[in-house]
Design an enzyme around this catalytic site. Structure first.
Site, short mmCIF file in Angstrom:
data_model
loop_
_atom_site.label_atom_id
_atom_site.label_comp_id
_atom_site.label_asym_id
_atom_site.label_seq_id
_atom_site.Cartn_x
_atom_site.Cartn_y
_atom_site.Cartn_z
N HIS A 42 46.69 -10.15 21.36
CA HIS A 42 45.47 -10.63 20.74
C HIS A 42 44.21 -9.88 21.17
O HIS A 42 43.18 -10.00 20.54
CB HIS A 42 45.27 -12.12 21.04
CG HIS A 42 46.24 -13.00 20.32
ND1 HIS A 42 46.39 -12.97 18.96
CD2 HIS A 42 47.11 -13.94 20.78
CE1 HIS A 42 47.31 -13.85 18.60
NE2 HIS A 42 47.77 -14.45 19.67
N GLU A 143 55.82 -21.47 23.15
CA GLU A 143 54.55 -21.74 22.47
C GLU A 143 54.73 -22.21 21.03
O GLU A 143 53.79 -22.14 20.23
CB GLU A 143 53.65 -20.49 22.52
CG GLU A 143 54.29 -19.24 21.95
CD GLU A 143 53.35 -18.05 21.98
OE1 GLU A 143 52.14 -18.23 22.23
OE2 GLU A 143 53.82 -16.92 21.74
N ASP A 169 49.02 -22.01 20.96
CA ASP A 169 49.95 -21.98 19.84
C ASP A 169 50.89 -23.18 19.87
O ASP A 169 51.28 -23.69 18.81
CB ASP A 169 50.77 -20.68 19.86
CG ASP A 169 50.04 -19.54 19.18
OD1 ASP A 169 49.52 -19.75 18.08
OD2 ASP A 169 49.97 -18.44 19.76
#
Length: 247
Positions: A42, A143, A169
């Site tokens: 990310h 997640e 998540d």
């Protein structure tokens, strides 16, 4: 101490994610944090940044990890060849996903990692091939709701070294009202299941937090590795506090 040796100590290893490709900042941050994770998923760090940032982290004296962009063998092998000691793989939903991750990360007979440890072989190992499977650690991220459903099978994956809770998540996947709310009973129930699974299978436990109070809470629960946010998050908070004093 390498990553495995440090995680075997009684106190948790505190970790910070780096999301910005800034070598000099990585070097001085490494002087203050025992372990740093380069976020290839990310953050803004891309493949060409990996080697110089790992050199900066080593110069600063921190243990280097990387969160992979995805569960792909070329990313796994490249990060290890450059000298990462721990890999965190996102979106592991099944035991098959975990097995594919381990296969790419471990030399035979545990996996099918290609031999060519470029930079890694010139670091602290006398014989890299003989010790790499033991001393480079694989963490599967828990997640998703699917990962929670398949937790026991994932934890039983041969060659896997740890489970890493991704609460953001996970909260989204579970349909929870708030993201990464460590007071939510549903999230805490999965966290407890992860901790129990790591103990049953002899794995290390890890978790991502962004709030110091949550980090302390997870330390109290017994996590081996606790990520305490990102350098970008800390910088933005410090910037706001600085501005309030100036303006």
């Amino acid at each position: 101490m390498n990553l495995r040796q440090r995680l075997q100590q009684p106190t948790p290893l505190h970790n910070l994610f780096l999301v910005t490709p800034a070598n000099w900042e990585a070097e001085w941050i490494a002087d203050s944090w025992e372990s740093l994770t380069l976020d290839l998923q990310h953050g803004m760090i891309e493949g060409p940044h990996l080697l110089p940032m790992l050199q900066a982290i080593r110069a600063g004296g921190s243990i280097p990890l990387a969160r992979l962009a995805w569960n792909r063998p070329e990313g796994v092998m490249k990060a290890l060849d450059y000298g990462v000691e721990g890999l965190i793989c996102p979106m592991i939903d099944t035991a098959a996903d975990a097995a594919a991750f381990v296969r790419a990360a471990k030399y035979p007979p545990l996996g099918n990692r290609s031999f060519g440890p470029f930079r890694a072989g010139s670091l602290n190992w006398d014989n890299y091939f003989d010790t790499a499977n033991e001393e480079t650690l694989c963490f599967a991220m828990i997640e998703t709701a699917a990962a929670a459903d398949n937790l026991e099978a994932i934890a039983a994956t041969p060659g896997l070294d740890g489970l890493y809770v991704g609460p953001f998540d996970l909260s989204v996947s579970m349909g929870l009202e708030k993201k990464a709310d460590f007071s939510d009973p549903g999230l805490l129930a999965i966290i407890d299941r992860v901790l129990a699974a790591t103990k049953r299978h002899g794995l290390f436990s890890a978790v991502f937090t962004i709030d110091p109070d949550d980090a302390k809470l997870m330390a109290g629960k017994g996590f081996d590795l606790i990520t305490c946010g990102t350098e970008d998050l800390i910088f933005r908070g410090a910037m706001r506090r600085w501005q309030k004093k100036v303006f």
